[in-house]
Design a protein around this motif. Sequence first.
Motif, mmCIF file in Angstrom:
data_model
loop_
_atom_site.group_PDB
_atom_site.id
_atom_site.type_symbol
_atom_site.label_atom_id
_atom_site.label_comp_id
_atom_site.label_asym_id
_atom_site.label_seq_id
_atom_site.Cartn_x
_atom_site.Cartn_y
_atom_site.Cartn_z
ATOM 1 N N LEU A 1 0.831 -1.209 0.000
ATOM 2 C CA LEU A 1 0.000 0.000 0.000
ATOM 3 C C LEU A 1 0.861 1.253 0.000
ATOM 4 O O LEU A 1 0.604 2.211 -0.723
ATOM 5 C CB LEU A 1 -0.905 -0.013 1.231
ATOM 6 N N TRP A 2 1.917 1.229 0.799
ATOM 7 C CA TRP A 2 2.754 2.425 0.923
ATOM 8 C C TRP A 2 3.769 2.542 -0.189
ATOM 9 O O TRP A 2 4.394 3.580 -0.349
ATOM 10 C CB TRP A 2 3.441 2.440 2.288
ATOM 11 N N LEU B 1 2.895 1.910 -3.308
ATOM 12 C CA LEU B 1 2.063 2.063 -4.496
ATOM 13 C C LEU B 1 1.968 0.782 -5.317
ATOM 14 O O LEU B 1 2.007 0.806 -6.536
ATOM 15 C CB LEU B 1 2.579 3.212 -5.379
ATOM 16 N N ARG B 2 1.917 -0.348 -4.633
ATOM 17 C CA ARG B 2 1.665 -1.603 -5.334
ATOM 18 C C ARG B 2 0.670 -2.384 -4.503
ATOM 19 O O ARG B 2 0.091 -1.838 -3.558
ATOM 20 C CB ARG B 2 2.972 -2.368 -5.553
ATOM 21 N N LEU C 1 5.211 0.875 9.178
ATOM 22 C CA LEU C 1 5.453 2.161 8.514
ATOM 23 C C LEU C 1 6.929 2.531 8.600
ATOM 24 O O LEU C 1 7.513 3.043 7.650
ATOM 25 C CB LEU C 1 4.592 3.246 9.153
ATOM 26 N N THR D 1 9.513 3.205 5.456
ATOM 27 C CA THR D 1 10.069 4.541 5.275
ATOM 28 C C THR D 1 11.581 4.586 5.306
ATOM 29 O O THR D 1 12.207 5.134 4.415
ATOM 30 C CB THR D 1 9.534 5.482 6.369
ATOM 31 N N PHE D 2 12.171 3.993 6.365
ATOM 32 C CA PHE D 2 13.565 4.318 6.629
ATOM 33 C C PHE D 2 14.529 3.355 5.969
ATOM 34 O O PHE D 2 14.302 2.147 5.984
ATOM 35 C CB PHE D 2 13.819 4.339 8.135
ATOM 36 N N MET E 1 12.902 13.060 9.113
ATOM 37 C CA MET E 1 12.450 11.676 9.291
ATOM 38 C C MET E 1 10.942 11.633 9.492
ATOM 39 O O MET E 1 10.247 10.808 8.890
ATOM 40 C CB MET E 1 13.152 11.041 10.493
ATOM 41 N N SER F 1 9.311 12.262 6.209
ATOM 42 C CA SER F 1 9.261 11.128 5.285
ATOM 43 C C SER F 1 8.288 10.074 5.798
ATOM 44 O O SER F 1 7.625 9.406 4.995
ATOM 45 C CB SER F 1 10.647 10.541 5.047
ATOM 46 N N LEU F 2 8.177 9.929 7.131
ATOM 47 C CA LEU F 2 7.161 9.010 7.666
ATOM 48 C C LEU F 2 5.771 9.428 7.188
ATOM 49 O O LEU F 2 4.981 8.604 6.732
ATOM 50 C CB LEU F 2 7.181 9.042 9.188
ATOM 51 N N VAL G 1 5.312 8.813 3.400
ATOM 52 C CA VAL G 1 5.080 7.409 3.077
ATOM 53 C C VAL G 1 3.680 7.005 3.510
ATOM 54 O O VAL G 1 2.977 6.282 2.800
ATOM 55 C CB VAL G 1 6.146 6.521 3.749
ATOM 56 N N PHE G 2 3.262 7.540 4.669
ATOM 57 C CA PHE G 2 1.916 7.186 5.126
ATOM 58 C C PHE G 2 0.866 7.698 4.149
ATOM 59 O O PHE G 2 -0.117 7.010 3.862
ATOM 60 C CB PHE G 2 1.674 7.766 6.521
ATOM 61 N N HIS H 1 1.068 7.928 1.097
ATOM 62 C CA HIS H 1 1.022 7.072 -0.094
ATOM 63 C C HIS H 1 -0.165 6.118 -0.059
ATOM 64 O O HIS H 1 -0.609 5.637 -1.092
ATOM 65 C CB HIS H 1 2.313 6.251 -0.218
ATOM 66 N N ALA H 2 -0.648 5.863 1.154
ATOM 67 C CA ALA H 2 -1.759 4.921 1.280
ATOM 68 C C ALA H 2 -2.986 5.397 0.525
ATOM 69 O O ALA H 2 -3.825 4.597 0.132
ATOM 70 C CB ALA H 2 -2.090 4.729 2.751
ATOM 71 N N LYS I 1 -2.901 7.124 -2.330
ATOM 72 C CA LYS I 1 -2.632 7.395 -3.739
ATOM 73 C C LYS I 1 -3.003 6.178 -4.584
ATOM 74 O O LYS I 1 -3.169 5.080 -4.069
ATOM 75 C CB LYS I 1 -1.145 7.728 -3.926
ATOM 76 N N ARG J 1 -2.450 3.128 -6.930
ATOM 77 C CA ARG J 1 -1.321 2.202 -7.018
ATOM 78 C C ARG J 1 -0.838 2.082 -8.455
ATOM 79 O O ARG J 1 -1.610 2.209 -9.389
ATOM 80 C CB ARG J 1 -1.740 0.825 -6.521
#
Lengths: 312, 171
Positions: free
Chosen positions: A31-32, A34-35, A274, A278-279, B4, B7-8, B11-12, B14-15, B17, B19
């Motif tokens: 999900l994060w 984009l797949r 998460l 991310t990291f 950081m 970016s967290l 990325v979150f 992105h849920a 968006k 796919r």
Amino acid sequence: MHPVSVILRVLLVVLSVAAGLIWVERRLLGLWQLRYGPNRVGPFGIFQVLADMIKIFFKEDWIPPFSDKPVYFMSPAILVFTTLMSFTIIPFVPGLYVVDLNIGILFFLAMSSLGVYSLVLGGWASNSKYPLLGSLRGTAQMLTYEVFMGVSLMGVVMLADSFRLTEIVEAQKGMWFIGPQIVGFVIFFIAGVAEAHRLPFDMPEGESELVAGYHSEYSGMKFGMFFVGEYIGITLISAIITALFLGGWLGPGFLPPIAWFLIKTFILIVIFILFRATFPRPRYDQLMEYGWKILFPLALINLLVTAAIVLA
Amino acid sequence: MISMLRSLWMVFMHAFKKRETVLYPEKPYELPARYRGRIILSRDPDSQERCVACYLCSVACPVDCISLQATEDEHGRRYPEFFRINFSRCIFCGLCEEACPTYAIQLIPDFEMSEYDRQNMVYEKEDLMIAGEGKYHGYNFYKVAGLKIAGKDKGEAENEESPVDLNSLMP
């Protein structure tokens, strides 16, 4: 409730959650990123876990002839054993816990320390270089992060005036300890990620440089034990944080206490994943420096300040 | 630390968006119209074969996967007696299409041509031939070429003047 029934319930829930996490993690990472992640086996790919388990059970369990066999066999068991043992002290709801030790936190810290043996012995008994390097790293990392993991919890202990987890949860009736102990929470969370050697602190595995780290030589169900052990570790850390910082089963009355506990734990697990999404993995020396030079002094300061406030 | 957390958060988010993955076998993939996939042989607007069996595609083919044999019918039209493309060799480069002087050979956006048996990858003329004109409409080689066939003498093609009578002095 009969203790055996409680044990069986906890065991069943923990193991099925750990297994389900394999699917949850892969879906969330998808999900994060984009797949989609696994979506073929059953609705939303939910039976992927089943398929994986069948596969891993039937895999050839190759035991390296150069390994130290008794120790080699023991190592994955130690990991699963110690993490599962820690679950005995988790208070899910009043009345639903295996044992309510008056040194609950210490027991948890002791068990997670024992978990290091799994890495050390696993890497050593494999008798080859990448597992050994991985276990060396893992040992150093876990010993480092264990130090302030314990220290960061002492603030909570001081505020609750007890090592007993049920009493700590009860002490959060007024305010969850994440408020006064936000620094402790952050440090404990980071240490917990490192303790479960999850990304970004998965130095011991580090597949880009160490093949698979300490479990390179493991295959079949022994590898599966390490794998499940990791997910049990995540669940454990999340449950502990829930109990210590997020008020355990406490919450508004429209949901039963057990639901509150599970929801909080699940949210923490999602944050764990998460983190992974991310990291990137830090360099090894950065990791150690970060631990000793930033987090450890910070945990000590937090401890001193909390102590001063409690005494004042 | 701020970066950081940022970016967290990113990325979150992105849920929510869309796919990137296309669930291909369930949802057919829309290829661009000029995608170079399966090769076909087209017909002109009169439903006659466009191919004049000039061998240019066969020569242009870098992997030699096209083979054909030219022949001629009673009206003087050239056409391939057989036309065979071995798709297990074909690299879908499209050079045959570029070489073709009559728009006969064309690549279409279809790539679903897997087979269990390798022999089935060899397409014969009847497998390649389609009923329509393909990508290029309205073109009819014999209508514009100066070649004489039955029903069309020299000088009768479009935009073509009658041949000059070399033996006459008249303008």
